[in-house]
Motif scaffolding. Structure first.
Motif, PDB file in Angstrom:
ATOM      1  N   THR A 539      65.288 -74.311 -69.849  1.00  0.00           N
ATOM      2  CA  THR A 539      65.220 -75.443 -68.917  1.00  0.00           C
ATOM      3  C   THR A 539      66.524 -75.542 -68.141  1.00  0.00           C
ATOM      4  O   THR A 539      67.576 -75.093 -68.605  1.00  0.00           O
ATOM      5  CB  THR A 539      64.987 -76.771 -69.670  1.00  0.00           C
ATOM      6  N   TYR A 540      66.445 -76.151 -66.965  1.00  0.00           N
ATOM      7  CA  TYR A 540      67.669 -76.405 -66.201  1.00  0.00           C
ATOM      8  C   TYR A 540      67.476 -77.650 -65.351  1.00  0.00           C
ATOM      9  O   TYR A 540      66.347 -78.004 -64.962  1.00  0.00           O
ATOM     10  CB  TYR A 540      68.032 -75.201 -65.326  1.00  0.00           C
ATOM     11  N   PRO A 541      68.563 -78.382 -65.050  1.00  0.00           N
ATOM     12  CA  PRO A 541      68.464 -79.590 -64.222  1.00  0.00           C
ATOM     13  C   PRO A 541      68.606 -79.256 -62.742  1.00  0.00           C
ATOM     14  O   PRO A 541      69.284 -78.302 -62.371  1.00  0.00           O
ATOM     15  CB  PRO A 541      69.660 -80.422 -64.696  1.00  0.00           C
ATOM     16  N   ARG A 542      67.965 -80.066 -61.918  1.00  0.00           N
ATOM     17  CA  ARG A 542      68.112 -79.878 -60.472  1.00  0.00           C
ATOM     18  C   ARG A 542      69.235 -80.742 -59.904  1.00  0.00           C
ATOM     19  O   ARG A 542      69.730 -80.477 -58.823  1.00  0.00           O
ATOM     20  CB  ARG A 542      66.797 -80.209 -59.761  1.00  0.00           C
ATOM     21  N   GLY A 543      69.596 -81.822 -60.624  1.00  0.00           N
ATOM     22  CA  GLY A 543      70.634 -82.725 -60.140  1.00  0.00           C
ATOM     23  C   GLY A 543      71.712 -82.941 -61.174  1.00  0.00           C
ATOM     24  O   GLY A 543      71.522 -82.694 -62.369  1.00  0.00           O
ATOM     25  N   ASP A 544      72.867 -83.419 -60.693  1.00  0.00           N
ATOM     26  CA  ASP A 544      74.031 -83.639 -61.543  1.00  0.00           C
ATOM     27  C   ASP A 544      74.098 -85.117 -61.901  1.00  0.00           C
ATOM     28  O   ASP A 544      74.109 -85.982 -61.032  1.00  0.00           O
ATOM     29  CB  ASP A 544      75.294 -83.222 -60.780  1.00  0.00           C
ATOM     30  N   LEU A 545      74.181 -85.423 -63.208  1.00  0.00           N
ATOM     31  CA  LEU A 545      74.267 -86.808 -63.641  1.00  0.00           C
ATOM     32  C   LEU A 545      75.540 -87.484 -63.155  1.00  0.00           C
ATOM     33  O   LEU A 545      75.580 -88.693 -62.964  1.00  0.00           O
ATOM     34  CB  LEU A 545      74.223 -86.884 -65.177  1.00  0.00           C
ATOM     35  N   ARG A 546      76.609 -86.716 -62.988  1.00  0.00           N
ATOM     36  CA  ARG A 546      77.908 -87.294 -62.673  1.00  0.00           C
ATOM     37  C   ARG A 546      78.275 -87.209 -61.205  1.00  0.00           C
ATOM     38  O   ARG A 546      79.348 -87.626 -60.813  1.00  0.00           O
ATOM     39  CB  ARG A 546      78.990 -86.598 -63.503  1.00  0.00           C
ATOM     40  N   GLY A 547      77.442 -86.667 -60.396  1.00  0.00           N
ATOM     41  CA  GLY A 547      77.779 -86.526 -58.982  1.00  0.00           C
ATOM     42  C   GLY A 547      76.525 -86.476 -58.139  1.00  0.00           C
ATOM     43  O   GLY A 547      75.404 -86.630 -58.615  1.00  0.00           O
ATOM     44  N   SER A 548      76.719 -86.259 -56.860  1.00  0.00           N
ATOM     45  CA  SER A 548      75.594 -86.232 -55.929  1.00  0.00           C
ATOM     46  C   SER A 548      75.113 -84.815 -55.643  1.00  0.00           C
ATOM     47  O   SER A 548      74.207 -84.620 -54.848  1.00  0.00           O
ATOM     48  CB  SER A 548      76.005 -86.910 -54.613  1.00  0.00           C
ATOM     49  N   GLY A 549      75.734 -83.837 -56.286  1.00  0.00           N
ATOM     50  CA  GLY A 549      75.364 -82.451 -56.016  1.00  0.00           C
ATOM     51  C   GLY A 549      74.071 -82.056 -56.697  1.00  0.00           C
ATOM     52  O   GLY A 549      73.463 -82.804 -57.458  1.00  0.00           O
ATOM     53  N   SER A 550      73.632 -80.850 -56.385  1.00  0.00           N
ATOM     54  CA  SER A 550      72.402 -80.320 -56.980  1.00  0.00           C
ATOM     55  C   SER A 550      72.712 -78.983 -57.642  1.00  0.00           C
ATOM     56  O   SER A 550      73.727 -78.348 -57.366  1.00  0.00           O
ATOM     57  CB  SER A 550      71.321 -80.141 -55.907  1.00  0.00           C
ATOM     58  N   TYR A 551      71.809 -78.571 -58.526  1.00  0.00           N
ATOM     59  CA  TYR A 551      71.952 -77.315 -59.257  1.00  0.00           C
ATOM     60  C   TYR A 551      70.868 -76.332 -58.829  1.00  0.00           C
ATOM     61  O   TYR A 551      69.751 -76.735 -58.473  1.00  0.00           O
ATOM     62  CB  TYR A 551      71.826 -77.552 -60.763  1.00  0.00           C
ATOM     63  N   GLN A 552      71.223 -75.052 -58.916  1.00  0.00           N
ATOM     64  CA  GLN A 552      70.258 -73.976 -58.751  1.00  0.00           C
ATOM     65  C   GLN A 552      70.118 -73.254 -60.089  1.00  0.00           C
ATOM     66  O   GLN A 552      70.997 -73.295 -60.935  1.00  0.00           O
ATOM     67  CB  GLN A 552      70.734 -72.987 -57.669  1.00  0.00           C
ATOM     68  N   ILE A 553      68.991 -72.584 -60.257  1.00  0.00           N
ATOM     69  CA  ILE A 553      68.774 -71.862 -61.502  1.00  0.00           C
ATOM     70  C   ILE A 553      69.825 -70.770 -61.669  1.00  0.00           C
ATOM     71  O   ILE A 553      70.337 -70.225 -60.692  1.00  0.00           O
ATOM     72  CB  ILE A 553      67.348 -71.261 -61.525  1.00  0.00           C
TER      73      ILE A 553
END
Length: 945
Positions: A539-553
């Motif tokens: 699993t992986y997250p698309r968003g960052d809990l601590r910021g406004s950025g996003s994640y990619q796989i």
């Protein structure tokens, strides 16, 4: 060396069993040594072999060890380490600190910073394995690091040995007939790439002796579920629901593993959600010693100045329940905060009843004694001449101020205290190599000692396995979850060591891995972890809990998740439960949220769950504007809230009109908003008012009590004395000087107006006249009979009372702020439409001082330029008393009936409304203000705030 690689740990274990069976075919007791990456994987290996070998009858002669365990075992009886101990990290740090103090070299500008010592000590651990390669070819900074490392190592002396020495000594023993007979067949099971060159060299020696190697590397493409969630919290919640589903389906907990790429935020989230779901788990503790309240408190205390301790920091520590003073019971955190914000004095306490006065003075004395004793202990730590003294004083601090509250305190708190005691005791070794103790070094050494302490949760084999990707390697599991497989987390960004960059590593040799090599090792570790389960989910997250950025796989995964594999939001998961099948939510909180979010289930869901039913009722009443106990209707307690025998101040009535709910919080529940004056850069309006009141009180007293004549000079002298008393070092000096000048001008104008009154026949009668407080020499409370026959008793304190030659009496209440519409309304209505009660109540009191039938007057006097020195008041007539009787009676009926609706206060200053959220409270009030139960009070509650 032979190497065999498989697609899964189960296949690798089967091969391991085949190799061992072949080895022990002729001799069942033939020794076999299996080298594993961790203790947990070693247990899995031995359990598997015990179930598999000899038709399940068990195994013999087999040991599973980590490389470090094997090295320590090989050198245990070596004369070279007899009488020596493994080097403690705090000792290396101390030795480096002393070298920096004595010969800082290039680090002279930062030698005193704990971070400098810490960075060099961490680098020195890597340099242990590197030959002394100092020379002109290396950068000057690197030569300096090598110099400090060498000097620190020499100062440590022969009684300690490093990990590098242990590996080197053990490596030299390999190949001897005695050691090889004892080890027997050596098999490396899923050993990864070692980051430390000493460990890598020791492993290389093992491989030279013929060590076989069995490994496994999984794939993200073959039979692996790939899922994505909106953020890490949704990701963890969804995985926990999947785990609950697996447990319900019969999968044993110890055959399920959940592993993450980054401790932040996954470690805490995972343990929290599993605990809420009632799932037993085993693995590294999410909260280390450094996260415990005791450790935080100790480090904060070491930063205090014992000569001027920050009381706010002490109160913050007390709020966490950390302090337990062995000498005397400490007042509660709430009591201490109130005493700090508003310290009592003998004069202030004179207006209270005897029990309350004794309570405040006694507890304030205890708080002061505690702070003094604590500061004294911290001072002894700072002034200690040796590290042994530091160690002893730290232990005394823990025992005397943070000891156990009861004999049955929580085990984790006891464990934290014991670990802190051990860490403090270890500091005594710094006397051998470290510099003389000083406060900054003590803080740094203790912080490092605390940070190095880890922790473990649960007992092996009793629950779901959790940990990092590294903890997943070589684990024997059925179900595997790998969380956080996103760029930036897996792979995480690996930075160069600025003291030992890759370019220098290549020049020095010694097998120090580069950033690229460490990144490749992380990738290998991920795929080794992926091989741990027969059923795998990434699993992986698309968003960052601590910021406004996003994640990619993660770039390590080439296959993209299919749309049906996307984990829905937390709300969707609550409404529909597990991501794969319609199972039940795993936690009580999610049960309740599901009932609230799913409309058709609201009315009948969990009728026996009181917490849920109260939540549903509160939501409904606040949404629909129903005046209930959730909106301030305490009619069920009518008559029990107001004590008819206890006198009330007129400002209490005004507080109810301003906001009945805030009245309930402040005067019934005794909740206070504590404002820290030490944070202000200038005098606050409240303090300014108190200051001016005190000056005028002292001045009027000098005339009424001491018989002195009016004097502008004396007024200025009293003002200067009050300025000196009130001055706060935190205030900006130029602003404070300007404030003093403005106050002097205002006082001069007040005296000028008073002189005009004197010329008109007025004189001072009394200053700060109190009426109503119990057990004092003040005037008795004044009474007012309401229309229903109830007698209300009032108390208060009048700023000043004047008397005219003709017998008239005038009560004056000073105001130092601007004049507002709420006061101007008094010119048309004696209670400003039911919102102001001081003047009529003070007038009622003044009537008791009459010596003739002359009328009584009451006025507000705005004694500042901002208030234009206006006077607002009136003659207290029978009509005024009738209006007071009617308006006060209405409020008293509301108090008796338990009417405390959430009418918002002003949002222009800090109050309960702003703390609770002014917009939301305003919306609540709009829905509620027309409730039938509030109609008798509608005119008061809809008046201007």
């Amino acid at each position: 060396m032979t190497r065999t690689t498989f697609a899964s740990v189960s296949d690798a274990l089967a091969e391991l069993a085949v190799i061992i069976s072949r080895t022990q075919a002729t001799d069942p007791l033939a020794p076999v040594t299996i080298l594993v990456p961790s203790h947990a994987s070693g247990r899995d290996v031995t359990h598997f072999l015990g179930r598999t070998l000899n038709a399940g009858a068990g195994s013999a002669g087999i040991k599973a060890l980590t490389l470090k365990d094997l090295a320590n075992e090989l050198i245990a009886d070596d004369p070279a380490v007899t009488g020596r101990r493994p080097l403690l990290p705090v000792l290396r740090l101390g030795a480096v600190s002393k070298v920096l103090m004595d010969e800082p070299g290039l680090f002279k500008d930062v030698a005193g910073q704990p971070a400098t010592s810490r960075a060099i000590a961490k680098t020195a651990e890597l340099l242990d394995a590197v030959p002394n390669a100092a020379g002109p070819a290396l950068p000057g900074l690197m030569n300096e690091v090598l110099r400090i490392h060498g000097a620190a190592k020499q100062s440590l002396g022969p009684q300690w040995y490093t990990d590098h020495e242990a590996y080197a000594l053990a490596g030299r023993k390999l190949g001897t007939s005695t050691v090889m007979r004892r080890l027997g067949t050596v098999i490396g099971f899923m050993l990864g790439t070692e980051h430390r060159s000493s460990e890598a060299a020791f492993r290389g020696r093992l491989e030279e002796t013929g060590m076989q190697h069995v490994t496994a590397s999984g794939s993200a493409e073959d039979g692996t579920n790939l899922m994505t969630a909106s953020d890490a919290d949704d990701e963890v919640r969804a995985v926990v629901r999947l785990v609950v589903e697996k447990l319900a389906g019969g999968t044993p907990g110890h055959r399920i593993g959940i592993f993450h790429s980054a401790s932040q935020p996954y470690a805490a989230l995972l343990t929290q959600r599993l605990d809420q779901a009632g799932v037993t788990f085993v693995g590294p503790a999410a909260h280390r010693l450094t996260d415990s309240p005791l450790a935080r408190a100790l480090l904060q205390l070491l930063k205090l100045d014992p000569q001027l301790p920050d009381i706010r920091a002490i109160l913050n520590i007390h709020a966490e329940g950390t302090f337990v003073w062995q000498k005397q019971k400490l007042p509660s955190s709430a009591v201490c905060e109130r005493l700090y914000a508003d310290p009592p004095t003998e004069e202030d306490a004179a207006g209270q009843d005897s029990a309350k006065r004794a309570f405040h003075l006694e507890h304030f004395g205890i708080l002061r004694s505690f702070v003094e004793a604590l500061a004294l202990r911290i001072g002894r730590i700072h002034m200690a001449a040796t590290w042994s003294e530091v160690s002893g004083e730290l232990v005394l601090l823990l025992d005397g101020f943070m000891g156990p509250r009861t004999a049955t305190e929580r085990p984790e708190k006891t464990a934290a205290r014991e670990a802190l005691t051990v860490a403090a005791s270890e500091l005594r070794h710094l006397d051998l190599v470290g510099p003389a103790p000083r406060p900054s070094l003590i803080q740094s050494a203790m912080e490092d000692a605390i940070t190095s302490k880890g922790g473990w949760t649960g007992k092996s084999g009793t629950g779901v396995v959790i940990g990092s990707y590294a903890d997943a390697v070589a684990r024997d599991l059925d179900v595997l979850f790998l969380l956080g497989a996103a760029e930036g987390l897996a792979p995480a960004r690996i930075r160069e060591n600025p003291l030992l960059p890759d370019s220098v590593r290549a020049m020095m040799g010694g097998g120090l891995p580069s950033v690229e090599q460490r990144a490749e090792a992380s990738k290998e570790q991920f795929f080794a972890a992926l091989a741990a389960g027969s059923e795998r989910t990434i699993t992986y997250p698309r968003g960052d809990l601590r910021g406004s950025g996003s994640y990619q796989i993660s770039r390590w995964i080439t296959a993209r998740p299919r749309p049906e594999d996307e984990l829905q939001s937390f709300a969707h998961g609550i409404e529909n439960s597990a991501p794969t099948v319609a199972a039940l939510p795993p936690t009580a909180q999610e049960w309740r949220l599901r009932c609230i979010l799913t409309a058709e289930e609201r009315t009948a869901a969990l009728p026996e769950d009181d917490a849920l039913q109260r939540a549903l009722a509160a939501t409904r009443d606040r949404r629909d504007g129903i005046f209930s106990r959730f909106n301030g209707n305490l009619g069920a307690h009518a008559g029990a809230i107001v004590d008819p025998e206890k006198a009330l101040s007129p400002t209490r009535l005004e507080d109810w009109v301003t906001s009945p709910f805030s009245y309930f919080l402040k005067h019934v529940l005794k909740v206070n908003i504590l404002e820290d004056a030490a944070l202000e850069v200038q005098i606050s309006p409240q303090e300014r008012g108190t200051l001016v009141h005190q000056i005028l009180e002292d001045y009027v007293r000098s005339i009424t009590k001491d018989g002195l004549p009016p004097s502008a000079d004396r007024l200025r002298e009293l003002a200067d004395a009050a300025f000196a008393e009130f001055a706060n070092p935190a205030w900006l000096s130029h602003v404070w000087e300007r404030n003093q000048a403005m106050i002097r001008q205002d006082l001069a104008r007040v005296l000028e107006d008073d002189n005009e009154r004197f010329a008109d026949g007025w004189s001072y009668l009394a200053e700060e006249a109190s009426f109503g407080p119990e057990d004092t020499d003040s005037y008795p409370p004044v009474e007012l009979a309401l229309e229903d026959g109830t007698v209300v008793r009032f108390r208060g304190k009048v700023d000043r009372i004047d008397r005219h030659d003709d017998g008239r009496v005038r009560v004056i209440d000073y105001k130092t702020g601007r004049i507002s519409d709420k006061y101007k309304a008094l010119r048309q209505h004696p209670t400003a439409d039911g919102t102001r009660y001081q003047l009529p109540v003070y007038g009622l009191f003044a009537q008791t001082l009459q010596t003739s039938a002359s009328p009584v007057e009451a006025e507000y006097w705005f004694i500042s330029k901002a208030g234009n020195f206006e006077k607002i008041g009136y003659t207290v007539t029978d009509e005024v008393m009738e209006q007071l009787r009617a308006d006060a009676g209405l409020i008293f009926s509301a108090l008796r009936n338990g009417i405390f609706p959430p009418r918002p206060e002003s949002d222009r200053y800090v109050n309960f409304t702003t703390m609770m959220g002014a917009p939301e409270l305003g919306q609540q009030w709009l829905k509620l203000q027309n409730a039938p139960e509030l109609q008798p009070y509608a005119q008061l509650l809809k008046a201007e705030k």
